[in-house]
Design an enzyme around this catalytic site. Structure first.
Site, PDB file in Angstrom:
ATOM      1  N   HIS A  53      12.032  18.709 -15.773  1.00 32.80           N
ATOM      2  CA  HIS A  53      12.471  17.576 -14.961  1.00 32.80           C
ATOM      3  C   HIS A  53      11.638  17.442 -13.684  1.00 32.80           C
ATOM      4  O   HIS A  53      12.000  17.952 -12.630  1.00 32.80           O
ATOM      5  CB  HIS A  53      13.962  17.747 -14.604  1.00 32.80           C
ATOM      6  N   HIS A  55       8.934  14.547 -11.388  1.00 32.24           N
ATOM      7  CA  HIS A  55       8.455  13.175 -11.179  1.00 32.24           C
ATOM      8  C   HIS A  55       7.063  13.247 -10.563  1.00 32.24           C
ATOM      9  O   HIS A  55       6.918  13.675  -9.421  1.00 32.24           O
ATOM     10  CB  HIS A  55       9.408  12.425 -10.238  1.00 32.24           C
ATOM     11  N   ARG A  57       4.944  10.472 -10.590  1.00 34.13           N
ATOM     12  CA  ARG A  57       4.639   9.139 -10.024  1.00 34.13           C
ATOM     13  C   ARG A  57       3.354   8.496 -10.523  1.00 34.13           C
ATOM     14  O   ARG A  57       2.691   7.780  -9.756  1.00 34.13           O
ATOM     15  CB  ARG A  57       4.577   9.219  -8.486  1.00 34.13           C
ATOM     16  N   ASP A 147      15.912   8.302 -16.739  1.00 38.57           N
ATOM     17  CA  ASP A 147      16.203   8.996 -15.479  1.00 38.57           C
ATOM     18  C   ASP A 147      15.875   8.147 -14.252  1.00 38.57           C
ATOM     19  O   ASP A 147      14.870   7.451 -14.213  1.00 38.57           O
ATOM     20  CB  ASP A 147      15.434  10.318 -15.392  1.00 38.57           C
ATOM     21  N   HIS A 174      20.791  10.749 -16.965  1.00 39.02           N
ATOM     22  CA  HIS A 174      21.062  10.738 -15.525  1.00 39.02           C
ATOM     23  C   HIS A 174      22.449  10.109 -15.405  1.00 39.02           C
ATOM     24  O   HIS A 174      22.582   8.884 -15.481  1.00 39.02           O
ATOM     25  CB  HIS A 174      19.974   9.914 -14.832  1.00 39.02           C
ATOM     26  N   ASP A 300      14.025  18.669 -10.625  1.00 40.15           N
ATOM     27  CA  ASP A 300      14.070  17.260 -10.228  1.00 40.15           C
ATOM     28  C   ASP A 300      13.100  17.025  -9.066  1.00 40.15           C
ATOM     29  O   ASP A 300      13.412  16.307  -8.118  1.00 40.15           O
ATOM     30  CB  ASP A 300      15.500  16.835  -9.857  1.00 40.15           C
ATOM     31  N   HIS A 304       8.414  11.903  -2.190  1.00 39.50           N
ATOM     32  CA  HIS A 304       8.503  10.584  -1.562  1.00 39.50           C
ATOM     33  C   HIS A 304       7.609  10.578  -0.330  1.00 39.50           C
ATOM     34  O   HIS A 304       7.519  11.587   0.365  1.00 39.50           O
ATOM     35  CB  HIS A 304       9.935  10.294  -1.097  1.00 39.50           C
TER      36      HIS A 304
HETATM   37 ZN   LIG Z   1      18.006  11.664 -12.127  1.00 37.10          ZN
END
Ligand SMILES: [Zn+2]
Length: 428
Positions: A53, A55, A57, A147, A174, A300, A304
């Protein structure tokens, strides 16, 4: 050496030739000069860590990168992760075979951690139209998820689960009912009221999870609930597993270590989706881990840009980066607290996640002669202070800044290649 998949927990040598493990023996003779020796005394050698899991981007729109697959890969190996699965909530979303292939190709070009991807359940993650799930899996997707959002419509979710079962892949939900979380930014309750913020009830997670588990009773898809935050969700997973459903649940570092109190003072570093909850919820998640209900750890990892966090709490973005500090945080929450031992915790970071996404069939998440040489060397007692300024990730959003922690990846080996090495470990 610890290999949770086979139950190996012993002191041993391991020989790597090219991209394979060729021997695991108490003592391996080597001609000096012939072979590079990594002296790992006092460390744990385990299968390369797997995080299903993250991200990264990419693809992305515009010039600003919150993260790239290159920076994310560097963060992964520095945290000890030799395999990651990227979530499909990119811009555009990963809902076509070409986009899946694009991400996989990037990973191969970069050559650090193994990059796998998850494809969308619905087109654009909008929950309206079924994505070409079989084709996404054909193109290499390791699982399916929207997600960032849950699949809200029940009929649509039913179709997604059926397509997932037909494609013999897994669905990662999610769990968030959008109708009860509009404008919400932290756990519902007295603190949110006092702070003047819209509350996010635990029922938003539990109701979607309960609906899914009911739908899935007859379908029997591999169903995985991501980043669980509420004690009620743990009970739902426990019951479903007792009924024989192939349901799994995931815990994230922040939901094991922080409560809603971290939001007091409007600290946007503590703004998460799902939100941080209460002490009782943390205890319920830990109990779920101790009794084998929750079997997978996932960071997760959600980078950002700072400007989206350095704003008022209600408008700030959700999420934190996790890859480079997950290992000692899991240790703190689970081993130091007596919830599980090292083999138990490493199972949740190696063979269990690998099996969910079907990578166990390629020998990922385990140590065996003839298998891929993916290994992580961990100094379980290395003490350090978490400094997001030194992260390889481009994300700096981390509520654990300044925490004094124990445990660190000393080296990460992927396909026989040392792709990360701490200066404190000797190579002769
Ligand atoms: Zn999520």
């Amino acid at each position: 050496m610890i290999d949770p998949a086979s139950g190996l927990d012993t002191t041993s040598d391991v020989l790597i030739e090219n991209d394979r493990i060729t021997a695991i023996k108490s003592s391996i003779d080597s001609n000096p000069g012939d072979i590079n020796v990594i002296e790992a005394g006092g460390c744990i050698v385990c299968p390369g860590l797997v995080d299903i899991h993250v991200h990264f981007r990419d693809p992305h729109r515009g010039q600003v990168h919150d993260e790239t697959i290159a920076s994310g890969s560097a963060a992964a190996v520095a945290g000890g992760f030799s395999t990651v699965c990227c979530m499909p909530n990119t811009k555009p979303a990963l809902d076509t075979p070409d986009r899946i292939k694009y991400v996989l190709d990037q990973g191969l070009d970069i050559g650090l951690t193994r990059i796998h991807t998850v494809g969308c359940g619905t087109i654009g993650r909008r929950g309206e139209q079924l994505a070409p799930i079989a084709e996404l899996v054909q193109a290499g997707a390791s699982g399916i998820s929207d997600d960032g959002d849950g699949v809200a419509d029940e009929a649509m979710m039913n179709s997604v689960l059926k397509a997932v079962a037909d494609a013999d892949t897994c669905f990662m939900q999610h769990c968030q009912d959008p109708s009860t979380t509009r404008g919400a930014s932290m756990n519902a309750g007295a603190l949110a009221m006092k702070m003047g913020l819209v509350g996010w009830p635990a029922s938003a997670e539990e109701s979607m999870l309960e609906r899914d588990l009911t739908l899935n009773k007859d379908i029997g898809a591999r169903y995985h609930a991501q980043h669980l935050s509420s004690g009620g969700s743990i009970d739902l997973i426990r019951t479903a597993r007792a009924d024989g459903q192939p349901a799994t649940g995931e815990a994230s570092p922040h939901h094991l270590l922080l409560t809603e109190e971290a939001c007091a003072g409007y600290d946007t570093a503590a703004k998460m989706n799902p939100p941080l909850r209460r002490r009782e919820d943390i205890e319920a998640i830990k109990l779920g881990i101790a009794d084998g209900t929750i079997t997978i750890l996932g960071t997760d990892h959600a980078p950002h840009p700072l400007h989206t966090k350095e704003t008022d709490f209600a408008s700030a973005s959700f999420g934190i980066v996790g890859l480079e500090c997950a290992l000692p945080l899991y240790r703190k929450a689970l081993i130091d607290e007596g919830v599980v031992d090292w083999p138990g915790m490493l199972a949740m970071m190696t063979c269990n996640p690998a099996a969910l996404v079907g990578l166990d069939t390629q020998g990922i998440g385990m140590l065996r002669e003839g298998g891929p040489a993916d290994l992580t060397i961990i100094d379980p007692d290395a003490e350090w202070i978490i400094d997001p300024g030194s992260f390889r990730s481009t994300g700096r959003n981390c509520p654990f800044k300044g925490w004094n922690v124990r445990g660190r990846a000393m080296a990460t080996i992927v396909s026989g290649k040392v792709v990360y090495q701490d200066t404190r470990i000797a190579v002769a």
